[in-house]
Design an enzyme around this catalytic site. Structure first.
Site, PDB file in Angstrom:
ATOM      1  N   GLU A 115       0.801  -1.141  -0.110  1.00  0.00           N
ATOM      2  CA  GLU A 115       0.024   0.065   0.135  1.00  0.00           C
ATOM      3  C   GLU A 115       0.985   1.355  -0.037  1.00  0.00           C
ATOM      4  OE1 GLU A 115      -3.090  -0.316   3.188  1.00  0.00           O
ATOM      5  OE2 GLU A 115      -3.863  -1.683   2.305  1.00  0.00           O
TER       6      GLU A 115
ATOM      7  N   GLU B 192      -4.953  -8.721   1.112  1.00  0.00           N
ATOM      8  CA  GLU B 192      -5.589  -8.343   2.320  1.00  0.00           C
ATOM      9  C   GLU B 192      -7.093  -8.262   1.909  1.00  0.00           C
ATOM     10  OE1 GLU B 192      -4.007  -5.244   4.316  1.00  0.00           O
ATOM     11  OE2 GLU B 192      -1.889  -5.608   4.051  1.00  0.00           O
TER      12      GLU B 192
HETATM   13  C1  GAL Z   1      -4.187  -1.821   5.746  1.00  0.00           C
HETATM   14  C2  GAL Z   1      -2.812  -2.014   6.042  1.00  0.00           C
HETATM   15  C3  GAL Z   1      -2.360  -3.011   7.313  1.00  0.00           C
HETATM   16  C4  GAL Z   1      -3.495  -3.105   8.446  1.00  0.00           C
HETATM   17  C5  GAL Z   1      -4.767  -2.882   7.744  1.00  0.00           C
HETATM   18  C6  GAL Z   1      -6.011  -2.950   8.554  1.00  0.00           C
HETATM   19  O1  GAL Z   1      -4.507  -0.852   5.208  1.00  0.00           O
HETATM   20  O2  GAL Z   1      -2.011  -2.768   4.974  1.00  0.00           O
HETATM   21  O3  GAL Z   1      -1.095  -2.501   7.642  1.00  0.00           O
HETATM   22  O4  GAL Z   1      -3.371  -1.941   9.254  1.00  0.00           O
HETATM   23  O5  GAL Z   1      -4.959  -1.930   6.856  1.00  0.00           O
HETATM   24  O6  GAL Z   1      -6.199  -1.642   9.378  1.00  0.00           O
END
Ligand code: GAL
Length: 471
Positions: free
Chosen positions: A176, A375
């Site tokens: 990200e 994710e």
């Molecule tokens: C994403 C990030 C993670 C984690 C997740 C949940 O944007 O890659 O590090 O924090 O959000 O909040």
């Protein structure tokens, strides 16, 4: 007892053989041992030291989930829960404490151990090089604003490929990368808490140059069976209506937040209308001769997609204040769609079809490049209240969240998208930056006082999905 075939036939959603089931995390969020093992400080250690009150409940990154000491137990639990793959990140400031010098032997040993332990457990390591965690020494030199940091990153990446490339076959340059730009240089939720669009653009641009140069090294090293990619949060931009002004607003949001990284990473070039827009307002970054060629020649093999929530936008209702800092929001307003489904524990919209829309976009406009969901997950505040007498969190909402997203991933596969796996955010509850442990995301609950791990209901469910390769 049912035979395997019988149970198999009962699956409504079956995934292709070899589908990657697992989860993702990052170094700063789980390792702890922030001042142990020869690790140097990174911006999170430092910012917490300076302003602990900006972190939920005043909890910082020193201990987090203590993976540094408990990795064996955790990897065993991943195996028990049916993981066949797992993404973690290397902490740059652990591996190279001052960001530039020699590799720290204790860190090399730690990551060697983690990788070996995963392989013995039959879990493929997916390794990410940069997850929001700039070494402090390099931030003091200007972080991503400074071209020397780009070179330091390439050297760091080279060391990682050399040390671990014999066993790690899936590499990612950044997670990200838009988030440190937003957090650190526009919206004040990451160190160095700058609000300055020009500097933000430079940071974003240097991140892309660093990424492409690391890929160039990777290609030269010719790592056997190795693939390299990037992990992007591809938040789809939906216009309020089909009115041309709403559509344009959504398009510009897409350019800023998605395509500023997606296009150079996959196509090797920036969208021409993004360049035109930056030029019109006088915000093109400073670049060096040859950069665009390097970006062009070093595109990714594989794309990781993070998806949590959509971005709904509409045309601006009021003209921006010309005296206020220039921001992406000069071109659109956020739109709170009436009746949208909310994760009320977190304040984020839930829109499952978004994951399908992203995947179809990748198929149609990005050459159907190999990709995976890197994710997706559901943060819940105050999850302790769903624990039963044995301590098991009954997180049926999380099961539903995952299941409904997986249905759309499945449909994308049926429609020919080259999507190879699904990684949940995250394996065990972890430290979520300034939110610390406010919102829990794990398949496994972590007791913050004792460090004890307890599998949640979703963990058992996810295990059955992974083992049956569907549900
Ligand atoms: C994403 C990030 C993670 C984690 C997740 C949940 O944007 O890659 O590090 O924090 O959000 O909040």
């Amino acid at each position: 007892m049912k035979t395997i075939q019988e149970t198999d036939q009962q699956l409504q959603f079956r995934f292709p053989q070899g589908f990657w089931w697992g989860s993702a995390t990052s170094a700063t969020q789980i390792e702890g041992a922030a001042r142990e093992g020869g690790k140097g400080l990174n911006i999170w250690d430092y910012w917490y030291e300076q302003e602990p009150h900006r972190f939920f409940d005043g909890v910082g990154p020193d201990v987090t989930s203590d993976f540094y000491h408990r990795y064996k137990e955790d990897i065993q639990l991943m195996k028990d829960l049916g993981h066949n793959s797992f993404r973690f990140s290397i902490s740059w400031s652990r591996l190279i404490p001052d960001g530039i010098g020699e590799a720290n032997v204790e860190a090399v040993r730690f990551y060697d151990n983690v990788i070996n332990e995963l392989l013995v457990a039959g879990i493929e390591p997916f390794v990410n090089l940069y997850h929001f965690d700039m070494p402090l020494t390099l931030q003091k030199m200007g972080g991503w604003e400074n071209r020397e940091v780009v070179e330091a990153y390439v050297r760091y990446a080279t060391i990682c490929f050399e040390r671990f490339g014999d066993r790690v076959k899936k590499w990612f340059t950044h997670n990200e990368p838009i988030v440190p730009v937003e957090g650190g240089y526009l919206y004040d939720f990451h160190y160095p808490n700058v609000v300055d669009f020009r500097r933000a653009v430079q940071v974003a641009y240097h991140t892309v140059v660093a990424h492409a140069k690391a890929i160039a090294v990777f290609r030269r090293m010719n790592i056997r069976d190795g693939k390299i990619g990037i992990i992007l949060n591809l938040t789809p931009s939906y216009p309020r209506s089909q009115h041309p002004a709403d559509v344009k607003a959504a398009h510009i949001a897409d350019l800023f937040f998605n395509r500023s990284f997606l296009d150079p990473a996959v196509k090797g070039e920036y969208p021409s209308d993004l360049i035109a827009l930056l030029k019109e307002y006088g915000y093109l970054p400073i670049f060096e001769k040859g950069d665009l060629q390097i970006i062009k020649e070093n595109t990714v093999d594989i794309l990781g997609i993070n998806y949590y929530q959509p971005r709904r936008v509409k045309a601006k209702e009021h003209l921006p204040n010309p005296y206020a800092p220039f921001m992406p929001e000069w071109f659109f307003d956020y739109y709170a769609m009436p009746g949208r489904k909310m994760n009320s524990y977190r304040g984020w919209e839930i829109y499952e079809k978004g994951i399908y829309d992203i995947l179809m976009n990748i198929k149609e406009h990005y050459g159907n490049i190999e990709c995976f969901i890197s994710e997706n997950g559901m943060g819940v505040e105050g999850e302790e209240r769903f624990r039963d007498d044995e301590g098991i969190v009954h997180d049926d909402y999380r099961i539903e969240f995952i299941r409904e997203h997986l249905k759309w991933v499945h449909r994308a596969i049926e429609e020919g998208v080259n999507v190879k796996g699904y990684h949940l955010w995250t394996f065990m509850d972890n430290w979520s930056w300034t939110n610390a442990y406010k919102n829990r995301y794990g398949l496994v609950h972590v007791d913050l006082n004792t460090g004890d791990r307890t599998v949640k209901k979703s963990g058992y469910w996810f295990k059955s999905v992974a083992q049956q390769n569907g549900f």
